[in-house]
Design a protein around this motif. Structure first.
Motif, PDB file in Angstrom:
ATOM      1  N   LEU A 166      10.399   3.459   3.398  1.00 17.00           N
ATOM      2  CA  LEU A 166       9.698   3.331   2.117  1.00 17.00           C
ATOM      3  C   LEU A 166       8.884   4.580   1.812  1.00 17.00           C
ATOM      4  CD1 LEU A 166       8.350  -0.355   2.239  1.00 17.00           C
ATOM      5  CD2 LEU A 166      10.285   0.514   0.904  1.00 17.00           C
ATOM      6  N   ARG A 167       8.215   5.106   2.836  1.00 17.53           N
ATOM      7  CA  ARG A 167       7.412   6.311   2.631  1.00 17.53           C
ATOM      8  C   ARG A 167       8.300   7.486   2.215  1.00 17.53           C
ATOM      9  NH1 ARG A 167       2.182   6.058   3.991  1.00 17.53           N
ATOM     10  NH2 ARG A 167       1.441   4.410   5.393  1.00 17.53           N
ATOM     11  N   THR A 168       9.492   7.561   2.784  1.00 15.28           N
ATOM     12  CA  THR A 168      10.421   8.627   2.407  1.00 15.28           C
ATOM     13  C   THR A 168      10.842   8.482   0.958  1.00 15.28           C
ATOM     14  OG1 THR A 168      11.241   8.840   4.672  1.00 15.28           O
ATOM     15  CG2 THR A 168      12.651   9.691   2.919  1.00 15.28           C
ATOM     16  N   LEU A 169      11.133   7.257   0.528  1.00 14.73           N
ATOM     17  CA  LEU A 169      11.508   7.023  -0.869  1.00 14.73           C
ATOM     18  C   LEU A 169      10.366   7.389  -1.807  1.00 14.73           C
ATOM     19  CD1 LEU A 169      13.365   3.573  -0.642  1.00 14.73           C
ATOM     20  CD2 LEU A 169      14.395   5.835  -0.938  1.00 14.73           C
ATOM     21  N   VAL A 170       9.152   7.028  -1.413  1.00 16.31           N
ATOM     22  CA  VAL A 170       7.990   7.339  -2.254  1.00 16.31           C
ATOM     23  C   VAL A 170       7.810   8.846  -2.370  1.00 16.31           C
ATOM     24  CG1 VAL A 170       5.465   7.209  -2.342  1.00 16.31           C
ATOM     25  CG2 VAL A 170       6.806   5.147  -1.862  1.00 16.31           C
ATOM     26  N   LYS A 171       7.920   9.563  -1.248  1.00 21.85           N
ATOM     27  CA  LYS A 171       7.746  11.019  -1.289  1.00 21.85           C
ATOM     28  C   LYS A 171       8.883  11.697  -2.049  1.00 21.85           C
ATOM     29  CE  LYS A 171       5.789  13.293   2.026  1.00 21.85           C
ATOM     30  NZ  LYS A 171       5.475  13.956   3.305  1.00 21.85           N
ATOM     31  N   ALA A 172      10.049  11.056  -2.069  1.00 23.56           N
ATOM     32  CA  ALA A 172      11.182  11.601  -2.822  1.00 23.56           C
ATOM     33  C   ALA A 172      11.084  11.266  -4.304  1.00 23.56           C
ATOM     34  CB  ALA A 172      12.494  11.059  -2.263  1.00 23.56           C
ATOM     35  N   ASP A 173       9.995  10.563  -4.686  1.00 19.86           N
ATOM     36  CA  ASP A 173       9.729  10.207  -6.073  1.00 19.86           C
ATOM     37  C   ASP A 173      10.808   9.288  -6.642  1.00 19.86           C
ATOM     38  OD1 ASP A 173       8.029  10.182  -8.237  1.00 19.86           O
ATOM     39  OD2 ASP A 173       8.955  11.918  -9.201  1.00 19.86           O
ATOM     40  N   GLU A 174      11.314   8.401  -5.808  1.00 17.41           N
ATOM     41  CA  GLU A 174      12.216   7.359  -6.297  1.00 17.41           C
ATOM     42  C   GLU A 174      11.450   6.467  -7.273  1.00 17.41           C
ATOM     43  OE1 GLU A 174      15.477   5.930  -5.814  1.00 17.41           O
ATOM     44  OE2 GLU A 174      15.902   8.010  -5.335  1.00 17.41           O
ATOM     45  N   GLY A 175      12.151   5.869  -8.202  1.00 20.13           N
ATOM     46  CA  GLY A 175      11.500   4.979  -9.151  1.00 20.13           C
ATOM     47  C   GLY A 175      10.871   3.787  -8.450  1.00 20.13           C
ATOM     48  N   GLN A 176       9.792   3.271  -9.040  1.00 21.36           N
ATOM     49  CA  GLN A 176       9.095   2.146  -8.422  1.00 21.36           C
ATOM     50  C   GLN A 176      10.000   0.933  -8.259  1.00 21.36           C
ATOM     51  OE1 GLN A 176       5.280   0.794  -9.224  1.00 21.36           O
ATOM     52  NE2 GLN A 176       4.329   2.711  -8.611  1.00 21.36           N
ATOM     53  N   ASP A 177      10.919   0.723  -9.201  1.00 19.21           N
ATOM     54  CA  ASP A 177      11.815  -0.426  -9.094  1.00 19.21           C
ATOM     55  C   ASP A 177      12.682  -0.332  -7.846  1.00 19.21           C
ATOM     56  OD1 ASP A 177      10.804  -1.496 -11.397  1.00 19.21           O
ATOM     57  OD2 ASP A 177      12.443  -0.815 -12.688  1.00 19.21           O
ATOM     58  N   HIS A 178      13.184   0.865  -7.531  1.00 14.46           N
ATOM     59  CA  HIS A 178      14.029   1.045  -6.350  1.00 14.46           C
ATOM     60  C   HIS A 178      13.218   0.818  -5.075  1.00 14.46           C
ATOM     61  CE1 HIS A 178      17.430   2.403  -8.644  1.00 14.46           C
ATOM     62  NE2 HIS A 178      16.756   3.404  -9.160  1.00 14.46           N
ATOM     63  N   VAL A 179      11.998   1.356  -5.061  1.00 14.66           N
ATOM     64  CA  VAL A 179      11.166   1.182  -3.878  1.00 14.66           C
ATOM     65  C   VAL A 179      10.777  -0.285  -3.713  1.00 14.66           C
ATOM     66  CG1 VAL A 179       9.057   1.911  -2.703  1.00 14.66           C
ATOM     67  CG2 VAL A 179      10.300   3.537  -4.121  1.00 14.66           C
ATOM     68  N   ARG A 180      10.463  -0.939  -4.817  1.00 14.82           N
ATOM     69  CA  ARG A 180      10.089  -2.353  -4.754  1.00 14.82           C
ATOM     70  C   ARG A 180      11.262  -3.208  -4.282  1.00 14.82           C
ATOM     71  NH1 ARG A 180       8.369  -2.586  -9.451  1.00 14.82           N
ATOM     72  NH2 ARG A 180       6.191  -2.056  -9.065  1.00 14.82           N
ATOM     73  N   ASP A 181      12.465  -2.875  -4.729  1.00 19.20           N
ATOM     74  CA  ASP A 181      13.647  -3.619  -4.264  1.00 19.20           C
ATOM     75  C   ASP A 181      13.819  -3.469  -2.756  1.00 19.20           C
ATOM     76  OD1 ASP A 181      14.221  -4.463  -6.808  1.00 19.20           O
ATOM     77  OD2 ASP A 181      15.785  -2.969  -7.180  1.00 19.20           O
ATOM     78  N   ALA A 182      13.649  -2.237  -2.260  1.00 22.17           N
ATOM     79  CA  ALA A 182      13.764  -2.005  -0.817  1.00 22.17           C
ATOM     80  C   ALA A 182      12.687  -2.778  -0.058  1.00 22.17           C
ATOM     81  CB  ALA A 182      13.666  -0.511  -0.516  1.00 22.17           C
ATOM     82  N   LEU A 183      11.482  -2.802  -0.610  1.00 22.12           N
ATOM     83  CA  LEU A 183      10.373  -3.524   0.011  1.00 22.12           C
ATOM     84  C   LEU A 183      10.692  -5.020   0.081  1.00 22.12           C
ATOM     85  CD1 LEU A 183       6.627  -2.924  -0.866  1.00 22.12           C
ATOM     86  CD2 LEU A 183       7.511  -5.220  -0.519  1.00 22.12           C
ATOM     87  N   ASP A 184      11.204  -5.577  -1.024  1.00 23.75           N
ATOM     88  CA  ASP A 184      11.533  -7.010  -1.050  1.00 23.75           C
ATOM     89  C   ASP A 184      12.610  -7.345  -0.025  1.00 23.75           C
ATOM     90  OD1 ASP A 184       9.678  -7.428  -3.040  1.00 23.75           O
ATOM     91  OD2 ASP A 184      11.145  -7.365  -4.675  1.00 23.75           O
ATOM     92  N   MET A 185      13.605  -6.472   0.119  1.00 24.32           N
ATOM     93  CA  MET A 185      14.658  -6.716   1.103  1.00 24.32           C
ATOM     94  C   MET A 185      14.096  -6.662   2.518  1.00 24.32           C
ATOM     95  SD  MET A 185      17.375  -7.430  -0.529  1.00 24.32           S
ATOM     96  CE  MET A 185      18.561  -7.345   0.819  1.00 24.32           C
ATOM     97  N   ARG A 238       0.840  -1.199   0.000  1.00 22.43           N
ATOM     98  CA  ARG A 238       0.000   0.000   0.000  1.00 22.43           C
ATOM     99  C   ARG A 238       0.878   1.254   0.000  1.00 22.43           C
ATOM    100  NH1 ARG A 238      -5.500  -0.228   2.363  1.00 22.43           N
ATOM    101  NH2 ARG A 238      -6.218  -2.384   2.191  1.00 22.43           N
ATOM    102  N   THR A 239       2.013   1.182   0.670  1.00 21.28           N
ATOM    103  CA  THR A 239       2.947   2.312   0.672  1.00 21.28           C
ATOM    104  C   THR A 239       3.462   2.572  -0.734  1.00 21.28           C
ATOM    105  OG1 THR A 239       3.617   1.771   2.934  1.00 21.28           O
ATOM    106  CG2 THR A 239       5.100   3.170   1.661  1.00 21.28           C
ATOM    107  N   LEU A 240       3.814   1.505  -1.442  1.00 21.48           N
ATOM    108  CA  LEU A 240       4.290   1.634  -2.818  1.00 21.48           C
ATOM    109  C   LEU A 240       3.199   2.235  -3.710  1.00 21.48           C
ATOM    110  CD1 LEU A 240       6.511   0.985  -4.913  1.00 21.48           C
ATOM    111  CD2 LEU A 240       5.486  -1.281  -5.167  1.00 21.48           C
ATOM    112  N   ALA A 241       1.960   1.832  -3.481  1.00 16.64           N
ATOM    113  CA  ALA A 241       0.846   2.320  -4.310  1.00 16.64           C
ATOM    114  C   ALA A 241       0.616   3.820  -4.155  1.00 16.64           C
ATOM    115  CB  ALA A 241      -0.426   1.550  -3.964  1.00 16.64           C
ATOM    116  N   GLU A 242       1.111   4.409  -3.064  1.00 16.44           N
ATOM    117  CA  GLU A 242       0.919   5.846  -2.854  1.00 16.44           C
ATOM    118  C   GLU A 242       1.592   6.681  -3.944  1.00 16.44           C
ATOM    119  OE1 GLU A 242       2.100   6.985   1.062  1.00 16.44           O
ATOM    120  OE2 GLU A 242       0.771   5.539   2.021  1.00 16.44           O
ATOM    121  N   GLN A 243       2.573   6.094  -4.666  1.00 14.23           N
ATOM    122  CA  GLN A 243       3.217   6.839  -5.740  1.00 14.23           C
ATOM    123  C   GLN A 243       2.235   7.222  -6.837  1.00 14.23           C
ATOM    124  OE1 GLN A 243       6.573   4.163  -6.686  1.00 14.23           O
ATOM    125  NE2 GLN A 243       7.925   5.836  -6.098  1.00 14.23           N
ATOM    126  N   ARG A 244       1.147   6.458  -6.950  1.00 17.17           N
ATOM    127  CA  ARG A 244       0.197   6.687  -8.038  1.00 17.17           C
ATOM    128  C   ARG A 244      -1.007   7.515  -7.601  1.00 17.17           C
ATOM    129  NH1 ARG A 244       1.616   1.280  -8.318  1.00 17.17           N
ATOM    130  NH2 ARG A 244      -0.377   0.590  -7.448  1.00 17.17           N
TER     131      ARG A 244
END
Length: 197
Positions: free
Chosen positions: A170-189, A92-98
């Motif tokens: 993750l929320r910080t990365l999303v607000k910083a507009d990091e690419g979804q791939d980077h955020v998803r990688d962090a989430l998987d880790m 859900r955190t990742l989805a906030e980018q959209r």
């Protein structure tokens, strides 16, 4: 309306409207005039009901915590497993980018970043919020360990603390507009912690 009769309004609705504004803009960037416009209150009604901007903000933080934590407990009860709840929460955190208008993040964590430790009453509200989030994730880890969806035998409190910290990142990365791939990688880790002690 007859003269001298007090204006009728719904304090709960006004509190929710103020919370939405603070959530979108932060405390400092929200003016009293904007709060009056969002809530439809007069200056005197706001002060009589909520005691001023700072007191209103404290009430908004509490309203937000109750709203989010109640939703989390409901989702946990409905989740097929403890791990499924945790994964859903992180995704859900990742989805906030959209989200149109950009991600708002979490009001509790946003407030921690805005205030730091300079306002003890606000710090206490933030701490209570983080503690409540951690309590839900602790229960989710316990359930996941019991239902077999989480292989780690680590302490549920420590795993929950790690998840809350990771979600903040993750929320910080999303607000910083990091690419979804980077955020998803962090989430998987982050999820790997559920499989290793």
């Amino acid at each position: 309306m007859p003269a001298g009769r007090p204006r009728q309004f719904d304090p709960s609705a006004a509190l929710t409207q103020a919370m939405e504004l603070f959530w979108a803009r932060g405390y400092e960037a929200t003016s009293l005039q904007e709060l009056l416009g969002a809530t439809g209150l007069s200056r005197s009604s706001l002060y009589q009901t909520f005691g001023g901007k700072h007191d209103l903000f404290e009430r908004c933080l509490e309203r937000y915590r109750e709203m989010v934590v109640d939703s989390m407990w409901q989702r946990l009860e409905q989740a097929p497993s403890g791990r499924a709840f945790i994964e859903d929460s992180l995704r859900r955190t990742l989805a906030e980018q959209r989200v149109p208008g950009g991600p708002r993040g979490c009001l509790v964590l946003n407030t921690a970043n805005e205030f730091g430790h300079r306002d003890p009453p606000i710090t206490e509200r933030v701490r209570a919020g983080v503690d409540s989030f951690r309590d839900v994730f602790t229960e989710a880890v316990r359930r996941g360990q019991a239902d077999g969806s989480i292989r780690s035998r680590g302490d549920p409190h420590r795993l929950a603390a790690y998840i809350v910290a990771g979600m903040g990142g993750l929320r910080t990365l999303v607000k910083a507009d990091e690419g979804q791939d980077h955020v998803r990688d962090a989430l998987d880790m982050l999820l790997l912690a559920l499989d290793h002690d």
